[in-house]
Design an enzyme around this catalytic site. Structure first.
Site, PDB file in Angstrom:
ATOM      1  N   PRO A  65       0.638  -1.344   0.061  1.00 53.98           N
ATOM      2  CA  PRO A  65       0.019   0.002   0.017  1.00 53.98           C
ATOM      3  C   PRO A  65       0.955   1.289   0.140  1.00 53.98           C
ATOM      4  O   PRO A  65       1.693   1.380   0.751  1.00 53.98           O
ATOM      5  CB  PRO A  65      -0.929  -0.108   1.243  1.00 53.98           C
ATOM      6  CG  PRO A  65       0.042  -1.247   2.203  1.00 53.98           C
ATOM      7  CD  PRO A  65       0.434  -2.107   1.198  1.00 53.98           C
ATOM      8  N   ASN A  66       0.187   2.268  -0.722  1.00 52.78           N
ATOM      9  CA  ASN A  66       0.862   3.351  -0.725  1.00 52.78           C
ATOM     10  C   ASN A  66       2.136   3.684  -1.366  1.00 52.78           C
ATOM     11  O   ASN A  66       2.537   4.838  -1.767  1.00 52.78           O
ATOM     12  CB  ASN A  66       1.302   4.175   0.535  1.00 52.78           C
ATOM     13  CG  ASN A  66      -0.240   4.392   1.199  1.00 52.78           C
ATOM     14  OD1 ASN A  66      -1.269   4.885   0.727  1.00 52.78           O
ATOM     15  ND2 ASN A  66      -0.280   3.474   2.540  1.00 52.78           N
ATOM     16  N   ARG A  96       4.285  11.153  -1.872  1.00 55.37           N
ATOM     17  CA  ARG A  96       4.366  10.784  -0.577  1.00 55.37           C
ATOM     18  C   ARG A  96       5.640  10.944   0.321  1.00 55.37           C
ATOM     19  O   ARG A  96       6.634  10.702  -0.329  1.00 55.37           O
ATOM     20  CB  ARG A  96       3.862   9.247  -0.185  1.00 55.37           C
ATOM     21  CG  ARG A  96       4.720   8.251  -0.319  1.00 55.37           C
ATOM     22  CD  ARG A  96       4.260   6.816  -0.144  1.00 55.37           C
ATOM     23  NE  ARG A  96       3.905   6.387   1.206  1.00 55.37           N
ATOM     24  CZ  ARG A  96       4.476   5.332   1.628  1.00 55.37           C
ATOM     25  NH1 ARG A  96       4.704   4.361   1.069  1.00 55.37           N
ATOM     26  NH2 ARG A  96       4.194   5.041   2.981  1.00 55.37           N
ATOM     27  N   TYR A 107      10.788   8.955   1.206  1.00 53.79           N
ATOM     28  CA  TYR A 107      11.074   8.155   0.096  1.00 53.79           C
ATOM     29  C   TYR A 107      11.602   8.673  -1.364  1.00 53.79           C
ATOM     30  O   TYR A 107      11.506   7.938  -2.280  1.00 53.79           O
ATOM     31  CB  TYR A 107       9.490   7.734  -0.084  1.00 53.79           C
ATOM     32  CG  TYR A 107       8.903   6.987   0.973  1.00 53.79           C
ATOM     33  CD1 TYR A 107       9.658   5.590   1.391  1.00 53.79           C
ATOM     34  CD2 TYR A 107       8.043   7.502   1.669  1.00 53.79           C
ATOM     35  CE1 TYR A 107       9.104   4.968   2.498  1.00 53.79           C
ATOM     36  CE2 TYR A 107       7.511   6.854   2.800  1.00 53.79           C
ATOM     37  CZ  TYR A 107       8.191   5.665   3.368  1.00 53.79           C
ATOM     38  OH  TYR A 107       7.555   4.957   4.496  1.00 53.79           O
ATOM     39  N   ASN A 115       8.073  -5.739  -1.219  1.00 58.90           N
ATOM     40  CA  ASN A 115       8.100  -4.579  -0.343  1.00 58.90           C
ATOM     41  C   ASN A 115       6.583  -4.570   0.079  1.00 58.90           C
ATOM     42  O   ASN A 115       5.823  -3.858  -0.337  1.00 58.90           O
ATOM     43  CB  ASN A 115       8.468  -3.442  -0.958  1.00 58.90           C
ATOM     44  CG  ASN A 115       8.410  -2.058   0.122  1.00 58.90           C
ATOM     45  OD1 ASN A 115       8.018  -2.166   1.345  1.00 58.90           O
ATOM     46  ND2 ASN A 115       9.054  -1.196  -0.321  1.00 58.90           N
ATOM     47  N   ALA A 151       3.298  -1.077   4.495  1.00 60.48           N
ATOM     48  CA  ALA A 151       2.850  -0.931   5.920  1.00 60.48           C
ATOM     49  C   ALA A 151       2.480  -2.308   6.350  1.00 60.48           C
ATOM     50  O   ALA A 151       2.246  -2.666   7.661  1.00 60.48           O
ATOM     51  CB  ALA A 151       1.657  -0.124   6.202  1.00 60.48           C
ATOM     52  N   GLU A 192      13.089  -9.373   1.107  1.00 63.75           N
ATOM     53  CA  GLU A 192      12.130  -8.211   1.624  1.00 63.75           C
ATOM     54  C   GLU A 192      13.057  -7.067   1.323  1.00 63.75           C
ATOM     55  O   GLU A 192      14.047  -6.901   1.382  1.00 63.75           O
ATOM     56  CB  GLU A 192      12.116  -8.360   3.170  1.00 63.75           C
ATOM     57  CG  GLU A 192      11.432  -7.202   3.772  1.00 63.75           C
ATOM     58  CD  GLU A 192      11.716  -7.445   5.535  1.00 63.75           C
ATOM     59  OE1 GLU A 192      12.046  -8.150   5.914  1.00 63.75           O
ATOM     60  OE2 GLU A 192      10.927  -6.525   5.920  1.00 63.75           O
ATOM     61  N   HIS A 219      12.834  -2.543   1.593  1.00 62.87           N
ATOM     62  CA  HIS A 219      12.314  -1.328   2.011  1.00 62.87           C
ATOM     63  C   HIS A 219      12.887  -0.144   1.512  1.00 62.87           C
ATOM     64  O   HIS A 219      14.377  -0.251   1.578  1.00 62.87           O
ATOM     65  CB  HIS A 219      12.322  -1.172   3.434  1.00 62.87           C
ATOM     66  CG  HIS A 219      11.555  -2.133   4.207  1.00 62.87           C
ATOM     67  ND1 HIS A 219       9.963  -2.344   3.833  1.00 62.87           N
ATOM     68  CD2 HIS A 219      11.872  -3.364   4.771  1.00 62.87           C
ATOM     69  CE1 HIS A 219       9.421  -3.214   4.552  1.00 62.87           C
ATOM     70  NE2 HIS A 219      10.491  -4.142   5.134  1.00 62.87           N
ATOM     71  N   ARG A 279      13.673   4.292  11.989  1.00 58.85           N
ATOM     72  CA  ARG A 279      12.321   4.933  12.518  1.00 58.85           C
ATOM     73  C   ARG A 279      11.701   4.235  13.645  1.00 58.85           C
ATOM     74  O   ARG A 279      12.125   3.960  14.393  1.00 58.85           O
ATOM     75  CB  ARG A 279      11.415   4.570  10.945  1.00 58.85           C
ATOM     76  CG  ARG A 279      12.334   5.005   9.724  1.00 58.85           C
ATOM     77  CD  ARG A 279      11.645   4.986   8.415  1.00 58.85           C
ATOM     78  NE  ARG A 279      10.252   5.742   8.498  1.00 58.85           N
ATOM     79  CZ  ARG A 279       9.455   5.655   7.455  1.00 58.85           C
ATOM     80  NH1 ARG A 279       9.475   4.696   6.384  1.00 58.85           N
ATOM     81  NH2 ARG A 279       8.442   6.449   7.593  1.00 58.85           N
TER      82      ARG A 279
HETATM   83  C1  DQA Z   1       8.480   0.909   3.459  1.00 57.49           C
HETATM   84  C2  DQA Z   1       8.504   1.209   5.110  1.00 57.49           C
HETATM   85  C3  DQA Z   1       7.216   1.166   5.719  1.00 57.49           C
HETATM   86  O1  DQA Z   1       7.420   1.195   7.272  1.00 57.49           O
HETATM   87  C4  DQA Z   1       6.133   1.777   5.152  1.00 57.49           C
HETATM   88  O2  DQA Z   1       4.934   1.464   5.774  1.00 57.49           O
HETATM   89  C5  DQA Z   1       5.925   1.775   3.896  1.00 57.49           C
HETATM   90  C6  DQA Z   1       7.106   1.980   2.925  1.00 57.49           C
HETATM   91  C7  DQA Z   1       9.597   1.690   2.800  1.00 57.49           C
HETATM   92  O3  DQA Z   1       9.813   1.004   1.716  1.00 57.49           O
HETATM   93  O4  DQA Z   1      10.470   1.833   3.170  1.00 57.49           O
HETATM   94  O5  DQA Z   1       5.129   2.117   2.993  1.00 57.49           O
HETATM   95  O6  DQA Z   1       8.227  -0.339   3.277  1.00 57.49           O
END
Ligand code: DQA
Length: 144
Positions: free
Chosen positions: A9-10, A17, A22, A73, A76, A97, A99, A106
């Site tokens: 998501p997002n 964002r 990011y 990835n 959240a 995985e 990020h 964080r």
């Molecule tokens: C994320 C880190 C997560 O904590 C966050 O909720 C994201 C992006 C990252 O790519 O740094 O949406 O996965």
């Protein structure tokens, strides 16, 4: 080799964002970077993004016996989803995985990762490059 790249998501909002965290490059830019890298290392990459946990589970299940590696990835859902962990375990496909941000530096609620229990490797804080490093890892792994 077929690699499935899954984004939660997002991540479709990249470029808009929280650019301080990011970056200002867009999701489309990320997809282009992944596709170009796939071509350069001689693999095929399918890229998928959803804001919905169940759709992400469906996509992982659909990869059974079709994908040779998964780059994920979960965004959240990293910090909340046992369902994504179970889906990865169910299909048994090697996974990494990723990020974009360095989650280890964080908030406390980002310190838990359910998928990490299954993934062979975690790459965090390398920006978009992390996806490419994950692809390289999966490609190299098949040679062993
Ligand atoms: C994320 C880190 C997560 O904590 C966050 O909720 C994201 C992006 C990252 O790519 O740094 O949406 O996965």
């Amino acid at each position: 080799m077929n690699i499935l790249v899954i984004n939660g998501p997002n991540l479709n909002m990249l470029g808009i964002r929280e650019p301080d965290i990011y970056g200002s490059d867009t999701y489309e830019g990320l997809c282009k970077m992944i596709s170009a890298h796939a071509e350069s290392i001689g693999v095929t990459a399918e890229i998928y993004q959803s804001n919905h946990e169940g759709y992400l589970v469906d996509k992982i299940q659909a990869a059974y016996q079709t994908a040779d590696g998964i780059v994920i990835n979960p965004a959240a859902y990293t910090h909340t989803s046992v369902a994504l962990l179970d889906a990865l375990k169910a299909v048994g496909i090697p996974a990494v995985e990723v990020h974009i941000s360095d989650v280890s530096k964080r908030e406390d609620f980002r310190q838990i990762s359910f998928v990490r229990n299954y993934c062979e490797k975690t790459i965090a804080g390398h920006g978009f490059r992390g996806y490419l490093e994950a692809m390289d890892y999966l490609k190299e792994r098949t040679k062993k």
